[in-house]
Design a protein around this motif. Structure first.
Motif, PDB file in Angstrom:
ATOM      1  N   SER A  18       0.850  -1.184   0.000  1.00 28.49           N
ATOM      2  CA  SER A  18       0.000   0.000   0.000  1.00 28.49           C
ATOM      3  C   SER A  18       0.887   1.236   0.000  1.00 28.49           C
ATOM      4  O   SER A  18       1.900   1.278   0.699  1.00 28.49           O
TER       5      SER A  18
ATOM      6  N   CYS B 115       1.305   5.371   0.626  1.00 21.92           N
ATOM      7  CA  CYS B 115       0.800   6.602   1.234  1.00 21.92           C
ATOM      8  C   CYS B 115       1.461   7.764   0.505  1.00 21.92           C
ATOM      9  O   CYS B 115       2.646   8.057   0.737  1.00 21.92           O
TER      10      CYS B 115
ATOM     11  N   GLU C 255       0.860  10.883   0.810  1.00 23.73           N
ATOM     12  CA  GLU C 255       1.064  12.005   1.723  1.00 23.73           C
ATOM     13  C   GLU C 255       2.455  11.981   2.354  1.00 23.73           C
ATOM     14  O   GLU C 255       3.133  13.007   2.452  1.00 23.73           O
ATOM     15  N   SER C 256       2.913  10.796   2.763  1.00 20.85           N
ATOM     16  CA  SER C 256       4.206  10.683   3.444  1.00 20.85           C
ATOM     17  C   SER C 256       5.314  10.189   2.531  1.00 20.85           C
ATOM     18  O   SER C 256       6.481  10.182   2.926  1.00 20.85           O
TER      19      SER C 256
ATOM     20  N   TYR D 167       4.164   0.741   2.129  1.00 20.52           N
ATOM     21  CA  TYR D 167       4.012  -0.231   3.205  1.00 20.52           C
ATOM     22  C   TYR D 167       3.913  -1.630   2.610  1.00 20.52           C
ATOM     23  O   TYR D 167       3.229  -1.849   1.606  1.00 20.52           O
TER      24      TYR D 167
ATOM     25  N   ALA E 292      -2.918   1.879   3.852  1.00 22.29           N
ATOM     26  CA  ALA E 292      -2.621   3.203   4.370  1.00 22.29           C
ATOM     27  C   ALA E 292      -3.870   4.064   4.294  1.00 22.29           C
ATOM     28  O   ALA E 292      -4.550   4.103   3.266  1.00 22.29           O
TER      29      ALA E 292
ATOM     30  N   VAL F 173      -2.419   3.648   9.530  1.00 24.35           N
ATOM     31  CA  VAL F 173      -2.102   2.429   8.783  1.00 24.35           C
ATOM     32  C   VAL F 173      -2.862   1.277   9.440  1.00 24.35           C
ATOM     33  O   VAL F 173      -2.918   1.178  10.673  1.00 24.35           O
TER      34      VAL F 173
ATOM     35  N   GLY G 226     -10.479   8.057   3.321  1.00 25.30           N
ATOM     36  CA  GLY G 226      -9.959   7.710   4.640  1.00 25.30           C
ATOM     37  C   GLY G 226     -11.012   7.662   5.713  1.00 25.30           C
ATOM     38  O   GLY G 226     -10.710   7.388   6.878  1.00 25.30           O
TER      39      GLY G 226
END
Length: 386
Positions: A185, A187, A189-190, A194, A228, A234, A277
């Motif tokens: 997965s 993310c 944004e960051s 993962y 995520a 998470v 989300g």
């Protein structure tokens, strides 16, 4: 590995014992012998149907290859990637095969896309990184996670070896998965990727330099799914029957456990995050889908979706839709309305084998239609307009 992990392995091509899964699996299919080909113990309840005048879904076509069961899918801008238990990854555009590229290990268990990179997860515990050559349009491998140099460097320090929770009396380098990588997965944004593994951990990788920044011993049994969410959240789901919520610390790379959402006898097989989300969905080997509403760091159980007779093997969320694929060979399409209420729009039927993976992308028009891809262990991908 525990009993639930063995059940997952039987369905997930083709680990049939609790021994290590390093290397490629057997090419024969045990689907008919799998313990997951048993009816769900839960009653099949009636579900409200949508009151719409137009058909909610239509089959666009079928993509077929002779080699390997379809185990992973990813789609972006009309380009579809398919992975199987063979060593080939194929791309498709406009219902026609576009290209193919080969990994050095079979069984592509997950595919995710991030900017100009393609990440594939494999049975041998590695993540391979690919890019598209701009000159010729071909795919080439540009690395593995972890890299050979990182492995050599880490192996020189004894403190980098840690116990493997899901494997007794075994230690491994913390930057390397000690068993099959089951799920990926991204993310955005960051800038983190993962990965989840049957070794009981999930790992966070920094995409820009392919560095493993943290390994979390998340479960005592195989981790079958990682997803995520927003705001650093998470989610992990395991063969031990638990769904856990983790939060990335704002000031660093570390992830802390917030809470366990679910503890049950049935293995958790799939996770998806929907509504930007706002909702988390969890599929299980008992054939049901649990979901939670997310408000900041608070999660409230919203209910259970019952639409399958066998294990839920995959989930996908897009807009206000969530789709569940099952070992019963069908895909249920649900629409979220007014918070926690869900309406089952339709059931997509046509596969003759378990539905192992799903991918969804917008069709591009203003009519709210989605292009849905369903991959099955019957060696086909079906394309739907929903």
């Amino acid at each position: 590995m525990g009993r639930q992990a063995v059940l997952l392995a039987n369905m997930d091509n083709y680990k049939t014992s609790s021994s290590s899964s390093d290397g490629d699996g057997d090419d024969s299919s045990p689907l008919m012998m799998s313990p997951w080909n048993h009816a769900s113990p839960l009653p099949k309840l009636p579900w409200p149907s949508s009151n719409i005048s137009t058909p909610p879904a239509a089959l666009v076509g079928t993509l077929r290859r002779k080699e390997g069961h379809i185990c992973s899918l990813a789609a972006k801008d009309g380009l579809l990637y398919t992975g199987s238990d063979s060593k080939n990854i194929h791309t498709w555009r406009g219902m026609k095969e576009s290209s193919a590229f080969k990994s050095s290990s079979g069984f592509v268990k997950a595919i995710v896309l991030s900017a100009d990179k393609i990440f594939t997860a494999h049975q041998d515990g590695r993540i391979r990184v690919w890019t598209i050559d701009s000159s010729g349009g071909t795919h080439r491998q540009i690395g593995t996670l972890p890299s050979f140099f990182a492995l050599v460097k880490a192996s020189m320090r004894p403190k980098n070896y840690v116990p493997v929770a899901a494997k007794r009396n075994r230690a491994a380098l913390w930057i390397k998965h000690a068993d099959a990588v089951s799920s990926l997965s991204v993310c955005q944004e960051s800038g983190l990727l993962y990965s989840a593994s049957w070794d009981g951990t999930f790992k966070a990788w920094r995409i820009r330099d392919s560095k493993c920044v943290e390994s979390v011993a998340a479960h005592a049994d195989a981790v079958n799914a990682v997803a995520a969410g927003g705001a650093g959240m998470v989610y992990t789901g395991s063969a031990d029957g638990a769904v856990k919520v983790w939060r990335r610390e704002a000031a660093g790379r570390r992830h802390r456990l917030l809470r366990a959402l679910l503890r049950q006898d049935s293995a958790v097989t799939a996770l998806a995050v929907g509504g930007g989300g706002a909702v988390v969905y969890c599929g299980s080997s008992d054939g049901v889908v649990n979901f939670w509403e997310v408000e900041k760091e608070e999660l409230t159980h919203g209910g259970v979706l019952r639409g399958h007779e066998l294990a839920v093997l995959c989930l996908a969320a897009a807009g206000d839709l969530v789709l569940s694929g099952s070992a019963d060979k069908t895909i249920c399409v649900w629409r979220r309305e007014r918070g926690v209420e869900h309406t089952r729009l339709t059931v997509l039927a046509g596969h003759v084998g378990p539905v192992k993976c799903l991918a969804v992308e917008a069709e591009g028009g203003d009519d709210g239609k989605w292009r849905v891809y369903s991959g099955s262990l019957d060696n086909t991908v079906k394309v739907w307009s929903v």
